[in-house]
Each structure stands twice: as structure tokens, then as C-alpha cells.
Design an enzyme around this catalytic site. Structure first.
Site, PDB file in Angstrom:
ATOM      1  N   ARG A 190       0.844  -1.209   0.000  1.00 41.71           N
ATOM      2  CA  ARG A 190       0.000   0.000   0.000  1.00 41.71           C
ATOM      3  C   ARG A 190       0.876   1.256   0.000  1.00 41.71           C
ATOM      4  O   ARG A 190       0.585   2.229  -0.684  1.00 41.71           O
ATOM      5  CB  ARG A 190      -0.925   0.030   1.223  1.00 41.71           C
ATOM      6  CG  ARG A 190      -1.754  -1.226   1.423  1.00 41.71           C
ATOM      7  CD  ARG A 190      -3.042  -1.249   0.605  1.00 41.71           C
ATOM      8  NE  ARG A 190      -3.819  -2.414   0.924  1.00 41.71           N
ATOM      9  CZ  ARG A 190      -3.812  -3.551   0.211  1.00 41.71           C
ATOM     10  NH1 ARG A 190      -3.098  -3.661  -0.884  1.00 41.71           N
ATOM     11  NH2 ARG A 190      -4.560  -4.588   0.593  1.00 41.71           N
ATOM     12  N   SER A 231     -14.253  -5.611   2.048  1.00 43.15           N
ATOM     13  CA  SER A 231     -14.495  -4.944   0.759  1.00 43.15           C
ATOM     14  C   SER A 231     -13.870  -5.717  -0.396  1.00 43.15           C
ATOM     15  O   SER A 231     -14.377  -5.645  -1.528  1.00 43.15           O
ATOM     16  CB  SER A 231     -14.020  -3.487   0.780  1.00 43.15           C
ATOM     17  OG  SER A 231     -12.647  -3.365   1.041  1.00 43.15           O
ATOM     18  N   GLY A 232     -12.794  -6.429  -0.153  1.00 45.07           N
ATOM     19  CA  GLY A 232     -12.289  -7.436  -1.088  1.00 45.07           C
ATOM     20  C   GLY A 232     -11.817  -6.963  -2.456  1.00 45.07           C
ATOM     21  O   GLY A 232     -11.710  -7.776  -3.365  1.00 45.07           O
ATOM     22  N   GLY A 233     -11.581  -5.660  -2.618  1.00 45.97           N
ATOM     23  CA  GLY A 233     -11.126  -5.179  -3.924  1.00 45.97           C
ATOM     24  C   GLY A 233     -12.207  -4.414  -4.684  1.00 45.97           C
ATOM     25  O   GLY A 233     -11.988  -3.980  -5.812  1.00 45.97           O
ATOM     26  N   SER A 273     -16.624  -3.918   7.583  1.00 44.67           N
ATOM     27  CA  SER A 273     -15.339  -4.129   8.248  1.00 44.67           C
ATOM     28  C   SER A 273     -14.295  -4.015   7.143  1.00 44.67           C
ATOM     29  O   SER A 273     -13.637  -4.974   6.776  1.00 44.67           O
ATOM     30  CB  SER A 273     -15.290  -5.513   8.908  1.00 44.67           C
ATOM     31  OG  SER A 273     -13.999  -5.750   9.449  1.00 44.67           O
ATOM     32  N   ARG A 330      -9.342  -1.839   2.538  1.00 45.99           N
ATOM     33  CA  ARG A 330      -9.057  -0.973   1.395  1.00 45.99           C
ATOM     34  C   ARG A 330     -10.126   0.104   1.179  1.00 45.99           C
ATOM     35  O   ARG A 330      -9.805   1.252   0.897  1.00 45.99           O
ATOM     36  CB  ARG A 330      -8.889  -1.815   0.132  1.00 45.99           C
ATOM     37  CG  ARG A 330      -7.546  -2.478   0.052  1.00 45.99           C
ATOM     38  CD  ARG A 330      -7.541  -3.628  -0.920  1.00 45.99           C
ATOM     39  NE  ARG A 330      -8.245  -4.798  -0.416  1.00 45.99           N
ATOM     40  CZ  ARG A 330      -8.351  -5.941  -1.081  1.00 45.99           C
ATOM     41  NH1 ARG A 330      -7.830  -6.061  -2.279  1.00 45.99           N
ATOM     42  NH2 ARG A 330      -8.973  -6.966  -0.537  1.00 45.99           N
ATOM     43  N   LYS A 351     -17.692 -12.231   9.061  1.00 45.19           N
ATOM     44  CA  LYS A 351     -17.154 -11.269   8.087  1.00 45.19           C
ATOM     45  C   LYS A 351     -17.045 -11.962   6.731  1.00 45.19           C
ATOM     46  O   LYS A 351     -16.027 -12.582   6.413  1.00 45.19           O
ATOM     47  CB  LYS A 351     -15.784 -10.755   8.563  1.00 45.19           C
ATOM     48  CG  LYS A 351     -15.094  -9.827   7.572  1.00 45.19           C
ATOM     49  CD  LYS A 351     -13.978  -9.037   8.222  1.00 45.19           C
ATOM     50  CE  LYS A 351     -13.182  -8.254   7.206  1.00 45.19           C
ATOM     51  NZ  LYS A 351     -12.311  -7.242   7.792  1.00 45.19           N
ATOM     52  N   GLU A 410     -13.981 -14.997   9.403  1.00 42.19           N
ATOM     53  CA  GLU A 410     -13.900 -14.429   8.055  1.00 42.19           C
ATOM     54  C   GLU A 410     -13.533 -15.483   6.996  1.00 42.19           C
ATOM     55  O   GLU A 410     -12.356 -15.733   6.747  1.00 42.19           O
ATOM     56  CB  GLU A 410     -12.865 -13.288   8.008  1.00 42.19           C
ATOM     57  CG  GLU A 410     -12.746 -12.675   6.616  1.00 42.19           C
ATOM     58  CD  GLU A 410     -11.736 -11.526   6.518  1.00 42.19           C
ATOM     59  OE1 GLU A 410     -11.078 -11.208   7.511  1.00 42.19           O
ATOM     60  OE2 GLU A 410     -11.621 -10.953   5.436  1.00 42.19           O
TER      61      GLU A 410
END
Ligand code: 13P
Length: 342
Positions: A33, A262-264, A290, A293, A220, A178
Site C-alpha cells: 500500500r 471490501s475485497g477489492g 469491516s 481498502r 465477516k 472471516e
């Protein structure tokens, strides 16, 4: 285990209008990041960046119920010597900790992964509790591709998630469970639905076998979305309807809350999807965010490692936290995005 107290924490994590900040990037991930914004990933820079978010008073006190920390961060102090955990608590938010140790290849299953970190987990949880952690996170990764996921990968990961969750509850820590079905492939939304259903059914079966109290955990999951490379993308409404339908079929109402990764997805997609689900309404659990990104991409860019940009970074973080807070109540609209605080 005191289940009433676990339930109280779990409900606070998904309190109306609030959601969780996933700031638990491993050193490897945060370096990726920082590379994007041209910042060197030193211990001090990682601290300064996270301190900036934790000192965002409006976001932390009004929109962020809890923060998932990485091991390094839970032991760090702010520049003025205040433990970062204290900053989070002082804002009225709850500190949490990522306890999985990343993924490894799963033997016998080419291309599939198993999450590591169960060895000595009981001892580690006791130390994290003493340091202030009241919830934890363990991420299992399931990929969709030709011939995968295998039953072996789904079952083995579900088993590890339940082992982790049971150990957390014994340590008086709320487990975030998750199981992430990745959105990297070229599969369509219905394939994502089918695989996520398989994964959630297996996960709840294992949680039952291993005597995890559903009232004292948070789920999650991924949303039901097409793969990023799919030729057939889906509308916000389709994602919301399919995700809600799936969750209703798989997640018992004893679970206090569901907080999505959010996973991308883009920042705004992640917000719009959550909002559309809450607009459908009539849900038996709290349904919130939760995000990693989707909460941090904007503040990272605005901050870019410069002291002079701290206020801009905080404004960007507060804006995304507020948009997602509204989405968690089904009160967001895209027109609010342009009314960003200066
Ligand atoms: P993303 O929202 O970036 O997917 O991160 C959430 C998370 O905690 C993944 O484990």
C-alpha cells in the site's frame, strides 16, 4: 466463558451507524500500500499513518465501533508516548487483533490455501486480552477457478476457523469469523453465490461441532459479486438482493452481526452495496462494514506520508467512515459523495 459479555461486545461492534476499521495489514501488505503512495514502510511511518486515523475524533467516536490491529500495532505507542490502544479506547472504539498468521499452500490441493496460526493461539490470545483486545480476526481464503474450490479446502478452512473461534471465546475475546471467497476470477455472480453458500454452510456446521456460541461472534463474509474479470458485471441491486438472500439462508439469527470485507471493490461500490442491502431491510442481524481498502485507499492517498497532509488524510478517512456509517443504516445516496468536507 461469559457469553453475556461476549454478546455485549459483539453487539457494540455492529451498533447502528457503526462499523469496523480493518487496519490489520501485515508488514508485507502495508508495504504494498505504501509503495503505491511512495512512502517507505518503516516502523515509524506505519505508526504515524495509523495514529493519524486513530486520532480522527469524529470518525472514531461516531462511525468506527472497533479497529482490527496487526501484532506490531497493538504494542506501539503514539509519537507522544500514548499507547495506540489507548487512543482507540479514548475515542470510545474497541481494539481488536488479527491473530491468523497468513496462508500456506494446502497439501494435496494445488492452488489452494490454508490459514496458519492455531499453534500456541491460546497463549497469544491471553496476551492480547491483557493488552486490551476484545475481539479478534481470522481470515480464510477460498479461490474460485477451474475445479476449485475443492471440498478439502472448504472443509479444512472451516475447521480451522471454528478452532480459532472456540479458542477466542474461551479467552473472552469475540471472534470475527472471516471466510473470504475471492473476487479475482472470471466467474459470474451465480458461481460466487454457489461457492459462498457452500463455504458458509460448512463454516456454520463446524462452528456447531466445535461448540462456538453464535451469540458471541461476528461473521465477516464477502458479498455475492461477479469475479473482477467476468464479462458479466452486476448492478448494485442484484448484488444486494443476492447477498441478502444468501445470508438469510446461511446465517442463523443468533449471530449478532455481519460485517463485510471490501475485497477489492472500489470505495463507492462497497458503500453502495452495503447501503442497498440495508435499504432492503427486515434483517435479523446488524449488517455493516469491516473494510480495509475501501476505508483506507482515500486517506492513504491524501496523506502520502507528509506531516502537512495529516488533516487532509483525516478528512478523507472521516468522509469514507461517514459514508459507510450512513450505508449501514440504508441512508446513503451517491449525491452525498460530492459533499466531501474540505
Ligand atoms: P478489505 O476490505 O481490503 O478486503 O480488507 C478487509 C479485511 O480485513 C480482509 O481480511
Amino acid at each position: 466463558m461469559n457469553l453475556a459479555d461476549l454478546n455485549k461486545i459483539a453487539r457494540a461492534m455492529v451498533a447502528p451507524g457503526k462499523g469496523i476499521l480493518a487496519a490489520d495489514e501485515s508488514s508485507g501488505t502495508i508495504k504494498k500500500r505504501f509503495d503505491v503512495i511512495g512512502v517507505e514502510s518503516t516502523e515509524n511511518n506505519r505508526r504515524d499513518y495509523r495514529e493519524m486515523m486513530f486520532r480522527s475524533q469524529e470518525a472514531m467516536s461516531q462511525y468506527i465501533s472497533g479497529v482490527i490491529l496487526y501484532d506490531e500495532t497493538i504494542w506501539q505507542n503514539a509519537a507522544d508516548g500514548t499507547p495506540l490502544v489507548k487512543l482507540i479506547e479514548q475515542a470510545g472504539s474497541i481494539p481488536g487483533i488479527k491473530v491468523d498468521e497468513g496462508t500456506q499452500p494446502l497439501p494435496g490441493c494445488p492452488g489452494e490455501l490454508i490459514t496458519a496460526g492455531l499453534d500456541k493461539l491460546a497463549e497469544r490470545l491471553a496476551k492480547y486480552y491483557k493488552q486490551g483486545a476484545r475481539f479478534a480476526k481470522w481470515r480464510a481464503v477460498i479461490d474460485i477457478g477451474a475445479g476449485i474450490p475443492s471440498y478439502t479446502a472448504v472443509r479444512t478452512n472451516a475447521h480451522a476457523l471454528a478452532r480459532y473461534a472456540a479458542l477466542c471465546q474461551q479467552a473472552q475475546i469475540v471472534p470475527i469469523v472471516e471466510p473470504e471467497v475471492l473476487m479475482d476470477g472470471d466467474h459470474d455472480i451465480d458461481r460466487c453465490y454457489e461457492v459462498t453458500e457452500f463455504v458458509l454452510k460448512e463454516t456454520f456446521q463446524e462452528l456447531y461441532y466445535q461448540k462456538v456460541a453464535l451469540e458471541g461472534m461476528i461473521l465477516k463474509p464477502n458479498m455475492v459479486v461477479p469475479g473482477k474479470k467476468s464479462a458479466k458485471q452486476a448492478s448494485v441491486q442484484e448484488v444486494a438482493e443476492k447477498t441478502v438472500k444468501l445470508l438469510k439462508a446461511c446465517v442463523p439469527s443468533a449471530v449478532p452481526g455481519i460485517a463485510f470485507l471490501s475485497g477489492g471493490q472500489s470505495d463507492e461500490e462497497a458503500t453502495a452495496h452495503l447501503d442497498a442491502m440495508n435499504k432492503i431491510g427486515g434483517l435479523p442481524w446488524g449488517l455493516t462494514f469491516s473494510y480495509g481498502r475501501a476505508l483506507q485507499a482515500a486517506p492513504q492517498k491524501a496523506w502520502s506520508g507528509k506531516v502537512d497532509n495529516v488533516a487532509a488524510g483525516q478528512a478523507a478517512f472521516t468522509h469514507r467512515a461517514k459514508m459507510n456509517s450512513l450505508a449501514s443504516k440504508g441512508e446513503w445516496s451517491s449525491s452525498l459523495e460530492s459533499k466531501k468536507a474540505a
